[in-house]
Write an enzyme that holds these catalytic residues in place. Structure first.
Site, PDB file in Angstrom:
ATOM      1  N   ARG A 112       0.844  -1.197   0.000  1.00  0.00           N
ATOM      2  CA  ARG A 112       0.000   0.000   0.000  1.00  0.00           C
ATOM      3  C   ARG A 112       0.881   1.250   0.000  1.00  0.00           C
ATOM      4  O   ARG A 112       1.979   1.236   0.585  1.00  0.00           O
ATOM      5  CB  ARG A 112      -0.846  -0.047   1.268  1.00  0.00           C
ATOM      6  CG  ARG A 112      -1.814   1.097   1.468  1.00  0.00           C
ATOM      7  CD  ARG A 112      -2.946   1.022   0.514  1.00  0.00           C
ATOM      8  NE  ARG A 112      -4.073   1.840   0.933  1.00  0.00           N
ATOM      9  CZ  ARG A 112      -5.054   2.193   0.115  1.00  0.00           C
ATOM     10  NH1 ARG A 112      -5.049   1.810  -1.145  1.00  0.00           N
ATOM     11  NH2 ARG A 112      -6.068   2.910   0.552  1.00  0.00           N
ATOM     12  N   THR A 385      -9.143   0.723 -10.238  1.00  0.00           N
ATOM     13  CA  THR A 385      -8.762  -0.392  -9.358  1.00  0.00           C
ATOM     14  C   THR A 385      -9.036  -1.693 -10.103  1.00  0.00           C
ATOM     15  O   THR A 385      -9.941  -1.778 -10.934  1.00  0.00           O
ATOM     16  CB  THR A 385      -9.486  -0.362  -8.005  1.00  0.00           C
ATOM     17  OG1 THR A 385      -9.228   0.888  -7.406  1.00  0.00           O
ATOM     18  CG2 THR A 385      -9.020  -1.461  -7.069  1.00  0.00           C
ATOM     19  N   THR A 403      -4.319  -0.785  -7.189  1.00  0.00           N
ATOM     20  CA  THR A 403      -5.069   0.447  -7.446  1.00  0.00           C
ATOM     21  C   THR A 403      -4.177   1.671  -7.604  1.00  0.00           C
ATOM     22  O   THR A 403      -3.066   1.711  -7.054  1.00  0.00           O
ATOM     23  CB  THR A 403      -6.082   0.697  -6.302  1.00  0.00           C
ATOM     24  OG1 THR A 403      -6.927   1.790  -6.650  1.00  0.00           O
ATOM     25  CG2 THR A 403      -5.401   1.008  -4.983  1.00  0.00           C
ATOM     26  N   GLU A 424      -4.185   8.277  -3.808  1.00  0.00           N
ATOM     27  CA  GLU A 424      -4.583   7.475  -2.646  1.00  0.00           C
ATOM     28  C   GLU A 424      -4.708   8.316  -1.367  1.00  0.00           C
ATOM     29  O   GLU A 424      -5.302   7.854  -0.395  1.00  0.00           O
ATOM     30  CB  GLU A 424      -3.523   6.390  -2.430  1.00  0.00           C
ATOM     31  CG  GLU A 424      -4.087   5.023  -2.154  1.00  0.00           C
ATOM     32  CD  GLU A 424      -4.667   4.356  -3.375  1.00  0.00           C
ATOM     33  OE1 GLU A 424      -5.878   4.124  -3.394  1.00  0.00           O
ATOM     34  OE2 GLU A 424      -3.913   4.067  -4.328  1.00  0.00           O
ATOM     35  N   SER A 456      -7.709   1.096   3.395  1.00  0.00           N
ATOM     36  CA  SER A 456      -8.190   0.624   2.094  1.00  0.00           C
ATOM     37  C   SER A 456      -9.414  -0.256   2.287  1.00  0.00           C
ATOM     38  O   SER A 456      -9.653  -0.775   3.379  1.00  0.00           O
ATOM     39  CB  SER A 456      -7.081  -0.196   1.432  1.00  0.00           C
ATOM     40  OG  SER A 456      -7.544  -0.782   0.242  1.00  0.00           O
ATOM     41  N   SER A 457     -10.194  -0.405   1.222  1.00  0.00           N
ATOM     42  CA  SER A 457     -11.286  -1.381   1.238  1.00  0.00           C
ATOM     43  C   SER A 457     -10.888  -2.656   0.493  1.00  0.00           C
ATOM     44  O   SER A 457     -11.694  -3.592   0.398  1.00  0.00           O
ATOM     45  CB  SER A 457     -12.527  -0.801   0.555  1.00  0.00           C
ATOM     46  OG  SER A 457     -12.924   0.389   1.174  1.00  0.00           O
ATOM     47  N   GLY A 477     -14.097   0.627  -4.841  1.00  0.00           N
ATOM     48  CA  GLY A 477     -14.105   1.549  -3.697  1.00  0.00           C
ATOM     49  C   GLY A 477     -14.695   0.864  -2.481  1.00  0.00           C
ATOM     50  O   GLY A 477     -14.393  -0.303  -2.197  1.00  0.00           O
TER      51      GLY A 477
HETATM   52  O1  DON Z   1      -7.921   1.236  -1.457  1.00  0.00           O
HETATM   53  C1  DON Z   1      -9.092   1.532  -1.653  1.00  0.00           C
HETATM   54  O2  DON Z   1      -9.995   1.137  -0.960  1.00  0.00           O
HETATM   55  C2  DON Z   1      -9.451   2.413  -2.847  1.00  0.00           C
HETATM   56  N1  DON Z   1      -8.326   3.225  -3.209  1.00  0.00           N
HETATM   57  C3  DON Z   1      -9.915   1.538  -3.965  1.00  0.00           C
HETATM   58  C4  DON Z   1     -10.452   2.344  -5.113  1.00  0.00           C
HETATM   59  C5  DON Z   1     -11.333   1.560  -5.993  1.00  0.00           C
HETATM   60  O3  DON Z   1     -11.638   0.425  -5.787  1.00  0.00           O
HETATM   61  C6  DON Z   1     -11.909   2.281  -7.157  1.00  0.00           C
HETATM   62  N2  DON Z   1     -12.829   1.420  -7.864  1.00  0.00           N
HETATM   63  N3  DON Z   1     -13.363   1.046  -8.691  1.00  0.00           N
END
Ligand code: DON
Length: 574
Positions: A112, A385, A403, A424, A456-457, A477
């Site tokens: 990350r 992502t 991502t 990020e 993060s998710s 997301g």
């Molecule tokens: O780490 C995370 O949770 C976000 N930066 C992820 C972003 C993401 O999944 C965008 N999606 N389609």
């Protein structure tokens, strides 16, 4: 009398009676006791599912040359950096859960991004104190120090069989020789055109004669080819020190950012113990903090474990899942952050007794309003992502979610490197309890600090059972967590890889207090019943592009499926 004060009291008393533990206490065990079938079997063939056929083929090419699943992951991720830059890349970061067949070692690889040492929360506020969304999402201030190149070098060095150079070769070739960008990439460039035009190196990279690249025309990325080549030749130092590092820092600083060469040199990949949760005969091995995904998935499964779902109609089953999601996201907002910086009550959050308390607070026939935090408006997750899943012939497995955050990240390309930087920093709670781009709220646990990882998710996961195993994950997301959960539940219900990735989805994240639904997910009767229980259903598009590989131990067959929502994806068994 309203039941809410009572359940809050119950939660509070559980909170006070349970001890707290930091993730740092959870050292990586050498090996888990795997289901017997997974331990003994070798599939004898390999499968990869990713969001782009060039990336899947790059992984299979490396496997055919004698590489394992982890070498293939390096090939897939680096190729995605070239062909799917709207989603992930060398300027971003990834999280992965892997299982090594030879000794059963299961580990979470945390590549990350981290905040630079000079991070200053004032940079993300307007002069009147309101959040500056532009600084959080666009340009060099929105970018964390990348983790992707270090993570790929780590995978190759510690788990791969081939030299990094060989696994990066397909990406270098694709960037140098060119490829035809798919409609998603062309659409992402058009969507972010105004922001890309703000930075000369971004405009030079993503526009041809002032326009997004045309369909059917070759598009090359020579600067990125050179950057990946330096990584291939020198390992992580090829990116984090020397020519590339100097160019990254010079470009960031010239455009108002605050990175230093020391930030890059100090970047560390972290290995952490995955979260492991048992549910209906399967063991789910998933992402710990600084992802909130595994904690949320474990909390939701622990709540559902005590519900006799088989006795309920569809609407009431969904009701319990939504209420479990709501409660898990409340905890996400309140407690979670980088385990190297914050103490989190993980023992409590992962405890079945805590889940028992949460379950008791669910009314059998009525939605619980999320009344504790201000409402927020989430933007659609968009085409960014990426997740891919791999199992090789020996039974090595890896789930990788990677991502640059929002579509095309910060839109900022560091001149001379071809590296598109992430945005990020918006995953931090830059302003406490103000929503980020996904409508997620956060507390001081997720406040930015020098060198800290933003929450993060991302939820790359393995679902290991006696008869069947799955490697699963998704972008999206905040909806990553619920989409992966629904994928895990579908797999446990017996669905195959194609049905899992195609199944329609729904999502609740505590705030905003509504159920986001993919059109068609519920029939009219279920919709009516959910509305009667008090839910507001909110149509949402798009959803994450899920990529799943499954392994049936009964006939020792692999299967791979890529989300039909992304036509350039490819799931392939070789
Ligand atoms: O780490 C995370 O949770 C976000 N930066 C992820 C972003 C993401 O999944 C965008 N999606 N389609």
């Amino acid at each position: 009398m309203s039941p809410f004060p009572r359940w809050r009291i119950l939660l509070l008393s559980l909170l006070l009676t349970c001890g707290s533990a930091s993730a740092a206490d959870r050292s990586v065990p050498a090996a888990h006791a795997p289901a017997a079938a997974v331990q003994a079997q070798r599939p004898g063939h390999a499968a990869i599912a990713s969001a782009n056929f060039r990336a899947t083929n790059a992984g299979l090419e490396v496997i055919a040359a004698g590489g394992n699943a982890f070498d293939a992951a390096v090939a897939v991720a680096s190729t995605l950096s070239v062909v799917e830059p709207e989603s992930s890349g060398m300027g971003g970061g990834f999280m992965a859960v892997l299982r090594r067949a030879s000794d059963g070692r299961e580990v979470f690889i945390d590549a990350r991004e981290v905040a630079p040492a000079a991070v200053n929360t004032k940079d993300y506020l307007n002069s009147d104190g309101t959040p500056n969304r532009d600084a959080a999402l666009n340009g060099p201030l929105s970018a964390g120090i990348p983790g992707e190149p270090a993570g790929l070098a780590w995978l190759a060095e510690h788990y791969g069989r081939l030299p990094l150079k060989q696994s990066l070769a397909p990406a270098i070739r694709t960037a140098r020789d060119g490829f035809e960008p798919d409609s998603r990439l062309r659409g992402a460039i058009a969507e972010r055109a105004d922001d890309l035009r703000r930075w000369p190196a971004s405009a030079a990279k993503y526009f041809v004669d002032g326009k997004p690249p045309a369909a059917g025309k070759l598009w090359r990325d020579p600067d990125q080819a050179r950057t990946i080549e330096l990584l291939a030749e020198q390992g992580r130092d090829g990116f984090y020190k020397g020519e590339v590092a100097r160019k990254l820092v010079a470009a960031v600083r010239a455009a108002g950012g605050n990175w230093s060469e020391a930030d890059l040199a100090a970047y560390q990949v972290k290995e952490r113990a995955p979260i492991s949760v048992d549910y209906r005969g399967y063991r789910i091995v998933t992402a710990p903090p600084p992802s909130s995904g595994g904690v949320a998935v474990a909390e939701i499964l622990n709540i559902l474990r005590g519900v006799e779902t088989e006795k309920l109609d569809r609407a009431h089953r969904i009701h319990y899942v939504i209420e479990a999601m709501r409660r898990a996201f409340r905890d996400h907002n309140d407690y979670l952050g980088d385990p190297d910086f914050v103490k989190m009550p993980l023992d409590m959050l992962l405890s079945p007794y805590y889940a028992d308390g949460l379950r008791q607070s669910i009314l059998p026939d009525k939605a619980t309003p999320s009344s504790m935090l201000p409402s927020s408006a989430a933007r659609d997750p968009g085409p960014h992502t990426t997740h891919f899943s791999i199992i090789d012939k020996d039974g090595n497995m890896i789930a990788v979610t990677s991502t640059v955050n929002y579509t095309l990240g910060s839109t900022f390309v560091a001149a001379g490197t071809g590296v598109l930087l992430n945005d990020e920093m918006d995953d931090f709670a830059l302003v406490p309890n103000k929503p980020n781009v996904y409508g997620l709220l956060g507390s001081t646990a997720n406040a930015p600090k020098p060198g800290k990882r933003m929450l993060s998710s991302m939820t790359p996961s393995l679902v290991i059972g006696a008869d069947r195993t799955a490697v699963i994950g998704s972008p999206g997301g905040s909806t990553i967590i619920t989409q992966v959960l629904e994928g895990i539940l579908a797999f446990i219900d017996g669905k195959d890889a194609s049905d899992i990735v195609a199944q329609k989805r729904y999502h609740h994240q505590f705030m905003p207090d509504r159920v986001d639904v993919e059109p068609g997910v519920f029939d009219a009767a279920t919709t009516g019943e959910l509305e009667r229980m008090g839910y507001t259903l909110h149509p949402r598009e798009p959803w994450g592009f899920m990529n799943v590989v499954t392994w049936d131990h009964r006939d020792n067959k692999l299967d791979a499926a890529s989300d039909p929502r992304r036509p350039s994806g490819l799931g392939k068994v070789q």
